[in-house]
Design a protein around this motif. Sequence first.
Motif, PDB file in Angstrom:
ATOM      1  N   THR A 126       0.857  -1.171   0.000  1.00 29.98           N
ATOM      2  CA  THR A 126       0.000   0.000   0.000  1.00 29.98           C
ATOM      3  C   THR A 126       0.898   1.227   0.000  1.00 29.98           C
ATOM      4  O   THR A 126       1.763   1.367   0.862  1.00 29.98           O
ATOM      5  CB  THR A 126      -0.911  -0.008   1.246  1.00 29.98           C
ATOM      6  N   ASP A 144     -11.124   0.532  -2.024  1.00 30.07           N
ATOM      7  CA  ASP A 144     -10.409  -0.559  -1.358  1.00 30.07           C
ATOM      8  C   ASP A 144      -9.030  -0.086  -0.899  1.00 30.07           C
ATOM      9  O   ASP A 144      -8.575  -0.422   0.200  1.00 30.07           O
ATOM     10  CB  ASP A 144     -10.256  -1.764  -2.286  1.00 30.07           C
ATOM     11  N   TYR A 145      -8.364   0.694  -1.728  1.00 25.13           N
ATOM     12  CA  TYR A 145      -7.059   1.265  -1.384  1.00 25.13           C
ATOM     13  C   TYR A 145      -7.178   2.159  -0.142  1.00 25.13           C
ATOM     14  O   TYR A 145      -6.376   2.055   0.788  1.00 25.13           O
ATOM     15  CB  TYR A 145      -6.508   2.052  -2.577  1.00 25.13           C
ATOM     16  N   GLU A 146      -8.202   3.016  -0.113  1.00 26.17           N
ATOM     17  CA  GLU A 146      -8.395   3.896   1.040  1.00 26.17           C
ATOM     18  C   GLU A 146      -8.663   3.091   2.309  1.00 26.17           C
ATOM     19  O   GLU A 146      -8.179   3.455   3.386  1.00 26.17           O
ATOM     20  CB  GLU A 146      -9.543   4.876   0.782  1.00 26.17           C
ATOM     21  N   ALA A 147      -9.389   1.986   2.185  1.00 27.58           N
ATOM     22  CA  ALA A 147      -9.634   1.119   3.342  1.00 27.58           C
ATOM     23  C   ALA A 147      -8.331   0.490   3.824  1.00 27.58           C
ATOM     24  O   ALA A 147      -8.092   0.378   5.034  1.00 27.58           O
ATOM     25  CB  ALA A 147     -10.661   0.045   2.992  1.00 27.58           C
ATOM     26  N   GLU A 148      -7.453   0.084   2.893  1.00 25.45           N
ATOM     27  CA  GLU A 148      -6.140  -0.472   3.261  1.00 25.45           C
ATOM     28  C   GLU A 148      -5.308   0.570   3.991  1.00 25.45           C
ATOM     29  O   GLU A 148      -4.640   0.261   4.983  1.00 25.45           O
ATOM     30  CB  GLU A 148      -5.387  -0.939   2.013  1.00 25.45           C
ATOM     31  N   ALA A 191      -6.629   0.895   7.505  1.00 31.20           N
ATOM     32  CA  ALA A 191      -6.317  -0.295   8.306  1.00 31.20           C
ATOM     33  C   ALA A 191      -4.851  -0.314   8.742  1.00 31.20           C
ATOM     34  O   ALA A 191      -4.518  -0.855   9.799  1.00 31.20           O
ATOM     35  CB  ALA A 191      -6.650  -1.559   7.515  1.00 31.20           C
ATOM     36  N   LYS A 192      -3.985   0.307   7.943  1.00 34.70           N
ATOM     37  CA  LYS A 192      -2.553   0.331   8.251  1.00 34.70           C
ATOM     38  C   LYS A 192      -2.132   1.623   8.947  1.00 34.70           C
ATOM     39  O   LYS A 192      -0.945   1.844   9.176  1.00 34.70           O
ATOM     40  CB  LYS A 192      -1.751   0.138   6.960  1.00 34.70           C
TER      41      LYS A 192
END
Length: 124
Positions: free
Chosen positions: A54, A105-109, A112-113
């Motif tokens: 990411t 999905d990228y923004e959610a990753e 999450a990180k």
Amino acid sequence: MLTAIPTEIRVSKDRKSLTVTFDDGARYALPAEMLRVLSPSAEVKGHGPGQAVTVPGKRNVEIMTVAAAGNYAIRIGFDDMHDSGIYTWTYLRELGEDGARMFADYEAELAAKGMTRDRAERPR
């Protein structure tokens, strides 16, 4: 099934997006940030399953160059010096059709990180 082929690829004046028009009439404005963080390069996707990273801090990235890669793709150079992604016609079409979901999905990753679109740090 034949892949639609771009008839026009244009970088915006502010270098923040790439507009791709395909021979079937489909047209997509792809944000530079999305193109950068979803780059098909090994640096982002990895060399095998589970190796993708990411990439944070690219909200303000700009497109510096676009060059043909054979008759099937382009290579995009960004102002952060990333230029190893080969964007095939099929992948550009996928980003046009499904990029909003892929970017979400990228923004959610990122979340999450504990990373953000604004703070550059080492991809993980």
